[in-house]
Motif scaffolding. Structure first.
Motif, PDB file in Angstrom:
ATOM      1  N   HIS A  65      44.665  53.887  18.296  1.00 30.15           N
ATOM      2  CA  HIS A  65      44.986  52.510  17.934  1.00 30.15           C
ATOM      3  C   HIS A  65      46.145  52.008  18.791  1.00 30.15           C
ATOM      4  N   GLY A  66      46.247  52.526  19.984  1.00 28.08           N
ATOM      5  CA  GLY A  66      47.314  52.144  20.890  1.00 28.08           C
ATOM      6  C   GLY A  66      47.197  52.929  22.179  1.00 28.08           C
ATOM      7  N   VAL A  67      48.275  52.957  22.931  1.00 27.71           N
ATOM      8  CA  VAL A  67      48.319  53.697  24.188  1.00 27.71           C
ATOM      9  C   VAL A  67      49.464  54.693  24.119  1.00 27.71           C
ATOM     10  N   ARG A  68      49.441  55.631  25.024  1.00 25.38           N
ATOM     11  CA  ARG A  68      50.560  56.567  25.097  1.00 25.38           C
ATOM     12  C   ARG A  68      51.709  55.903  25.847  1.00 25.38           C
ATOM     13  N   LYS A  69      52.896  56.352  25.628  1.00 29.14           N
ATOM     14  CA  LYS A  69      54.091  55.747  26.231  1.00 29.14           C
ATOM     15  C   LYS A  69      53.979  55.726  27.755  1.00 29.14           C
ATOM     16  N   PHE A  70      53.557  56.837  28.369  1.00 28.98           N
ATOM     17  CA  PHE A  70      53.469  56.882  29.830  1.00 28.98           C
ATOM     18  C   PHE A  70      52.402  55.925  30.362  1.00 28.98           C
ATOM     19  N   GLN A  71      51.350  55.676  29.573  1.00 27.05           N
ATOM     20  CA  GLN A  71      50.327  54.727  29.986  1.00 27.05           C
ATOM     21  C   GLN A  71      50.868  53.293  29.944  1.00 27.05           C
ATOM     22  N   LEU A  75      51.317  50.714  33.082  1.00 25.51           N
ATOM     23  CA  LEU A  75      50.760  49.364  33.111  1.00 25.51           C
ATOM     24  C   LEU A  75      51.846  48.342  33.452  1.00 25.51           C
ATOM     25  N   SER A  76      53.002  48.494  32.834  1.00 29.00           N
ATOM     26  CA  SER A  76      54.110  47.562  33.095  1.00 29.00           C
ATOM     27  C   SER A  76      54.554  47.604  34.550  1.00 29.00           C
ATOM     28  N   GLU A  77      54.637  48.799  35.097  1.00 26.22           N
ATOM     29  CA  GLU A  77      55.130  48.956  36.468  1.00 26.22           C
ATOM     30  C   GLU A  77      54.138  48.481  37.525  1.00 26.22           C
ATOM     31  N   SER A  78      52.852  48.629  37.274  1.00 25.34           N
ATOM     32  CA  SER A  78      51.886  48.314  38.332  1.00 25.34           C
ATOM     33  C   SER A  78      51.301  46.907  38.239  1.00 25.34           C
ATOM     34  N   PHE A  79      51.615  46.161  37.187  1.00 26.67           N
ATOM     35  CA  PHE A  79      51.073  44.820  37.031  1.00 26.67           C
ATOM     36  C   PHE A  79      51.807  43.830  37.925  1.00 26.67           C
ATOM     37  N   GLY A  80      51.059  42.883  38.497  1.00 27.35           N
ATOM     38  CA  GLY A  80      51.708  41.873  39.320  1.00 27.35           C
ATOM     39  C   GLY A  80      50.756  40.797  39.801  1.00 27.35           C
ATOM     40  N   ILE A  81      51.326  39.901  40.605  1.00 26.53           N
ATOM     41  CA  ILE A  81      50.586  38.797  41.216  1.00 26.53           C
ATOM     42  C   ILE A  81      50.331  39.171  42.670  1.00 26.53           C
ATOM     43  N   ALA A  82      49.077  39.107  43.080  1.00 30.76           N
ATOM     44  CA  ALA A  82      48.709  39.426  44.466  1.00 30.76           C
ATOM     45  C   ALA A  82      49.169  38.299  45.386  1.00 30.76           C
ATOM     46  N   ASN A 103      49.798  56.417  36.973  1.00 32.18           N
ATOM     47  CA  ASN A 103      50.923  56.652  36.085  1.00 32.18           C
ATOM     48  C   ASN A 103      51.445  58.083  36.265  1.00 32.18           C
ATOM     49  N   SER A 104      52.428  58.468  35.472  1.00 32.46           N
ATOM     50  CA  SER A 104      53.076  59.764  35.645  1.00 32.46           C
ATOM     51  C   SER A 104      52.162  60.955  35.365  1.00 32.46           C
ATOM     52  N   HIS A 105      51.016  60.713  34.739  1.00 33.45           N
ATOM     53  CA  HIS A 105      50.060  61.791  34.471  1.00 33.45           C
ATOM     54  C   HIS A 105      48.852  61.738  35.405  1.00 33.45           C
ATOM     55  N   GLY A 106      48.935  60.931  36.455  1.00 29.17           N
ATOM     56  CA  GLY A 106      47.869  60.881  37.453  1.00 29.17           C
ATOM     57  C   GLY A 106      46.685  60.016  37.085  1.00 29.17           C
ATOM     58  N   GLN A 107      46.816  59.188  36.060  1.00 24.90           N
ATOM     59  CA  GLN A 107      45.726  58.302  35.662  1.00 24.90           C
ATOM     60  C   GLN A 107      45.869  56.965  36.394  1.00 24.90           C
ATOM     61  N   ALA A 108      44.771  56.432  36.864  1.00 21.42           N
ATOM     62  CA  ALA A 108      44.798  55.135  37.555  1.00 21.42           C
ATOM     63  C   ALA A 108      45.138  54.035  36.555  1.00 21.42           C
ATOM     64  N   ALA A 113      44.050  50.045  32.147  1.00 19.83           N
ATOM     65  CA  ALA A 113      44.024  48.640  31.729  1.00 19.83           C
ATOM     66  C   ALA A 113      42.630  48.236  31.263  1.00 19.83           C
ATOM     67  N   ARG A 114      41.600  48.623  32.014  1.00 19.05           N
ATOM     68  CA  ARG A 114      40.220  48.302  31.616  1.00 19.05           C
ATOM     69  C   ARG A 114      39.872  48.960  30.284  1.00 19.05           C
ATOM     70  N   ALA A 115      40.261  50.221  30.127  1.00 19.18           N
ATOM     71  CA  ALA A 115      39.945  50.956  28.901  1.00 19.18           C
ATOM     72  C   ALA A 115      40.667  50.346  27.698  1.00 19.18           C
ATOM     73  N   VAL A 116      41.916  49.985  27.870  1.00 18.17           N
ATOM     74  CA  VAL A 116      42.682  49.401  26.766  1.00 18.17           C
ATOM     75  C   VAL A 116      42.141  48.018  26.437  1.00 18.17           C
ATOM     76  N   ASN A 117      41.872  47.216  27.438  1.00 17.89           N
ATOM     77  CA  ASN A 117      41.408  45.848  27.225  1.00 17.89           C
ATOM     78  C   ASN A 117      40.022  45.815  26.577  1.00 17.89           C
ATOM     79  N   SER A 118      39.126  46.704  26.984  1.00 13.67           N
ATOM     80  CA  SER A 118      37.744  46.686  26.496  1.00 13.67           C
ATOM     81  C   SER A 118      37.454  47.706  25.411  1.00 13.67           C
ATOM     82  N   GLY A 119      38.314  48.716  25.289  1.00 10.77           N
ATOM     83  CA  GLY A 119      38.055  49.786  24.337  1.00 10.77           C
ATOM     84  C   GLY A 119      37.117  50.830  24.915  1.00 10.77           C
ATOM     85  N   THR A 120      37.109  51.989  24.308  1.00 10.16           N
ATOM     86  CA  THR A 120      36.212  53.075  24.719  1.00 10.16           C
ATOM     87  C   THR A 120      35.621  53.698  23.464  1.00 10.16           C
TER      88      THR A 120
END
Length: 158
Positions: A65-71, A75-82, A103-108, A113-120
């Motif tokens: 029902h959420g994300v892990r802290k490192f995830q 997300l915060s660090e890699s988000f931006g405007i192209a 992220n720090s655990h090697g996840q893209a 972001a896609r998984a959190v936004n759409s669910g799995t």
């Protein structure tokens, strides 16, 4: 028949203004697009910060029902405007996550972001991106018009 006297000062002034606009119109459009994108990006950033933390392992019976802290941090660090792009006269940009950033655990981060936004199958849908875009679309459009008008006013007063 009455005669009218036509002076070219007004026409010359108008043509001069059009020439000034022509050289700067792409910069005006880029400024306007950036101002609108910034409003949406700020809301997406707030939505990322508001994502709940859930450190459990998700299963179909007990979904996350959420994300892990490192995830969330990733997300915060890699988000931006192209950077702005000009596609055959259409000025645009993209908001999103760097596809080469992990992220720090090697996840893209883009995948997370896609998984959190759409669910799995093991995590609840949390449409943080879509909700931010939907909530700020009108405000962003208004800001873009204001920014363009402000920039055009600067140019025409020169």
């Amino acid at each position: 028949m009455p005669k009218a006297k036509v002076t070219t000062n007004a026409i010359n002034d108008c043509l001069e203004m059009i020439n000034r606009l022509g050289g700067n119109i792409e910069e005006v459009a880029k400024r306007a697009v950036y101002e609108g994108a910034k409003i949406i990006a700020d809301e997406i950033g707030r939505n990322i910060d508001a994502l709940p933390i859930d450190e459990h392992w998700g299963t179909r019976e007990n979904p996350l029902h959420g994300v892990r802290k490192f995830q969330k941090d990733g997300l915060s660090e890699s988000f931006g405007i192209a950077p702005m792009r000009n596609d055959k006269g259409l000025i645009n940009t993209r908001l999103g996550f760097d596809h080469e950033d992990y992220n720090s655990h090697g996840q893209a981060n883009a995948m997370i972001a896609r998984a959190v936004n759409s669910g799995t199958s093991f995590s609840e849908k949390m449409p943080f991106f879509e909700n931010a875009v939907r909530a700020t679309r009108a405000q962003a459009r208004k800001k873009m018009v204001e920014a363009a008008e402000k920039e055009l006013e600067k140019i025409t007063k020169e």
